[in-house]
Design an enzyme around this catalytic site. Structure first.
Site, PDB file in Angstrom:
ATOM      1  N   HIS A  72       4.194 -36.449  28.259  1.00 17.37           N
ATOM      2  CA  HIS A  72       5.211 -37.423  28.684  1.00 17.37           C
ATOM      3  C   HIS A  72       6.373 -37.432  27.680  1.00 17.37           C
ATOM      4  O   HIS A  72       7.539 -37.334  28.073  1.00 17.37           O
ATOM      5  CB  HIS A  72       4.580 -38.815  28.796  1.00 17.37           C
ATOM      6  CG  HIS A  72       5.575 -39.901  29.061  1.00 17.37           C
ATOM      7  ND1 HIS A  72       5.778 -40.439  30.314  1.00 17.37           N
ATOM      8  CD2 HIS A  72       6.447 -40.554  28.243  1.00 17.37           C
ATOM      9  CE1 HIS A  72       6.726 -41.353  30.249  1.00 17.37           C
ATOM     10  NE2 HIS A  72       7.136 -41.459  28.990  1.00 17.37           N
ATOM     11  N   GLU A  73       6.037 -37.535  26.395  1.00 18.51           N
ATOM     12  CA  GLU A  73       7.105 -37.629  25.382  1.00 18.51           C
ATOM     13  C   GLU A  73       7.973 -36.380  25.371  1.00 18.51           C
ATOM     14  O   GLU A  73       9.189 -36.463  25.192  1.00 18.51           O
ATOM     15  CB  GLU A  73       6.491 -37.866  23.993  1.00 18.51           C
ATOM     16  CG  GLU A  73       5.765 -39.193  23.837  1.00 18.51           C
ATOM     17  CD  GLU A  73       6.563 -40.400  24.304  1.00 18.51           C
ATOM     18  OE1 GLU A  73       7.804 -40.409  24.125  1.00 18.51           O
ATOM     19  OE2 GLU A  73       5.956 -41.330  24.854  1.00 18.51           O
ATOM     20  N   HIS A  92      10.886 -36.477  27.572  1.00 12.66           N
ATOM     21  CA  HIS A  92      12.073 -37.093  26.962  1.00 12.66           C
ATOM     22  C   HIS A  92      12.769 -36.084  26.047  1.00 12.66           C
ATOM     23  O   HIS A  92      13.999 -36.004  26.023  1.00 12.66           O
ATOM     24  CB  HIS A  92      11.676 -38.313  26.129  1.00 12.66           C
ATOM     25  CG  HIS A  92      11.166 -39.471  26.933  1.00 12.66           C
ATOM     26  ND1 HIS A  92      11.798 -39.945  28.059  1.00 12.66           N
ATOM     27  CD2 HIS A  92      10.067 -40.258  26.758  1.00 12.66           C
ATOM     28  CE1 HIS A  92      11.122 -40.981  28.542  1.00 12.66           C
ATOM     29  NE2 HIS A  92      10.062 -41.185  27.773  1.00 12.66           N
ATOM     30  N   HIS A  95      12.810 -42.185  32.199  1.00 14.81           N
ATOM     31  CA  HIS A  95      11.628 -42.617  32.948  1.00 14.81           C
ATOM     32  C   HIS A  95      11.833 -42.522  34.454  1.00 14.81           C
ATOM     33  O   HIS A  95      12.932 -42.762  34.960  1.00 14.81           O
ATOM     34  CB  HIS A  95      11.256 -44.052  32.557  1.00 14.81           C
ATOM     35  CG  HIS A  95      10.557 -44.107  31.244  1.00 14.81           C
ATOM     36  ND1 HIS A  95      10.655 -45.175  30.378  1.00 14.81           N
ATOM     37  CD2 HIS A  95       9.732 -43.205  30.631  1.00 14.81           C
ATOM     38  CE1 HIS A  95       9.929 -44.925  29.295  1.00 14.81           C
ATOM     39  NE2 HIS A  95       9.367 -43.737  29.428  1.00 14.81           N
TER      40      HIS A  95
END
Lengths: 78, 374
Positions: free
Chosen positions: B120-121, B124, B130
């Protein structure tokens, strides 16, 4: 069923959450009323993002979502 | 999906990463493996490549730290915020920080799976913000464990990363990667549900790795990932029902059954279907519901159904019977079933059959959207 008001602890958690993830600003004194409106708007924004029922208030579902483990990046683009 | 303001992205597809320090929760090799696999999630579907370096500045600096850790975005102790990462830019851009006060894990045990958090990170780090798609990796809430070796990036995230960098041109057309999973839509008129049950006054509609919660006070169905509520439960469940005797919810998949007490899986489960008294030849339950009036549970298996006495905990004699015998007008298999306000609802394909068990009459044929308001 009886509707429970958010506790002081919930209010503190919510303010911290909204500041961190939804750019809620600190408003004191004569601006406090604007602050309440801003919080209503930010809670609504959060509820829209998570596709919860949009009430603008710290209902059970909203608090439940705020307490879930999550990523620290804001949901609104900085 | 969404990107950050002004859509920052890397100007090169060849990126470097460096693991600055380690968490004591896992072995160094487990951390290395989790980080590498998390980056590969994005590399598989884009032209991006990631090369590990061991000193100096990398595009993506990976570190573990607690509370104030040098970037003016302090962590908050256990739970809450698990990690954060910065959008592409020079310096701190792309860096991923993990909250050392969390317990990170390699597998599915209690704690937060580092592979899933890191994947997930790194989204970014690549420039994705998101997503509000509950099935997306970029959804802000931790979604539980997935096996790094078999994890397939959801369609929403694939669309996101490819909007910034384009597709991976190196994919072998003879060996295409598995199709990215999509998130089921409650408004899809072709939606076929896996299972339906009540849970303490709410209705739960299961599909793939998701379920919708519907309660009488909310006009909308709230979609969730099964594993965020019950990490032990499988995806793609077959059937579910709530017992009116003990208010446990029973979830079926294959030859196993799990019992839930609220949001906890009861110790000792999963058990075999035969523990309920079903014949050992039964390999799968298609649907189940508890009838409040008779206090019996009905199990639908292929074109037959069984009756289970909840009070005596035994199967009733004289079963199985053909579904059409007990539910005239309903032929073939049933996908899901539950009772609501005295009526029995049987789900077949995208349709719901409203049935009265007392009069044995079929009243209405409805669409799923009758319950899943959208």
């Amino acid at each position: 069923v009886p509707l429970l008001s958010p506790t002081e602890e919930d209010e503190t958690l919510a303010d911290s959450y909204l500041k961190r993830f939804y750019n809620l600003t600190e408003q004191v004194g004569s601006k406090a009323r604007n602050g309440l409106f801003e919080r209503y708007e930010k809670v609504s924004e959060m509820q829209r993002f998570f596709r919860l029922k949009v009430t603008g208030t710290l209902d059970h579902e909203t608090m439940h979502m705020m307490k879930k483990p999550r990523c620290g990046v804001p949901d609104v683009a900085a | 999906f969404s990107t950050f303001q002004n859509s920052p992205k890397w100007q090169t597809n060849q990126l470097t990463y460096r693991i600055v320090n380690y968490t004591p929760d896992m072995s160094a090799s487990e951390v290395d493996f989790s980080i590498e696999k998390a980056l590969q999630v994005w590399a598989k579907v884009s032209p991006l490549t990631f090369t590990r370096i061991y000193s100096g500045n990398a595009d993506i600096m990976v570190s573990f730290g607690g509370r104030e850790h040098g970037d003016f975005y302090p962590f908050d102790g256990p739970d809450g915020t698990l990690a954060h990462a910065f959008a592409p830019s020079p310096g701190i851009g792309g860096d991923a920080h993990f909250d050392e006060d969390e317990t990170f894990t390699f597998g599915s045990s209690r704690g937060y799976n580092l592979f899933m958090v890191a994947a997930h990170e790194f989204g970014h780090s690549m420039g994705l913000s998101h997503s509000n798609d509950v099935g997306a990796l970029m959804y802000p809430i931790y979604q539980g464990y997935n096996d790094p070796n078999t994890y397939v990036l959801p369609r929403d995230d694939v669309n996101g990363i490819q909007s910034l960098y384009g597709p991976n041109s190196d994919v072998n057309p003879d060996k295409p990667d598995p199709k990215p999973p999509t998130t089921p839509d409650a408004c899809d008129p072709t939606l076929v549900l896996d299972a339906v049950t009540t849970l303490r006054g709410e209705q739960m509609f299961f599909k793939d790795r998701f379920f919708w919660r519907v309660n009488s006070q909310s006009s909308t169905a709230q979609q969730n990932v099964i594993k965020t509520y019950w990490p032990e439960l499988p995806d793609n469940v077959d059937a579910a029902y709530e017992s009116g005797e003990n208010y446990n919810v029973y979830i079926f998949k294959g030859s196993q059954v799990w019992a839930l007490s609220g949001y906890d899986v009861i110790r000792g489960y999963p058990k075999s279907l035969s523990s309920l008294g079903l014949p050992r030849t039964v390999r799968k339950v298609d649907a189940a519901f508890y009838d409040e009036q008779s206090r019996k549970t009905f199990f639908f298996i292929d074109e037959n159904y069984y009756s289970y006495d909840e009070a005596r905990k035994t199967m009733d004699d004289g079963f199985p019977k053909r579904i059409g015998d007990g539910f005239p007008g309903i032929g073939g298999k049933v996908a899901a079933a539950f009772q609501n306000q005295g009526y029995t609802y049987l789900f077949k394909g995208p349709y719901v059959y409203e049935f009265s068990l007392r009069s044995k009459r079929l009243y209405r044929v409805l669409r799923n959207s009758y319950f899943l308001t959208c």
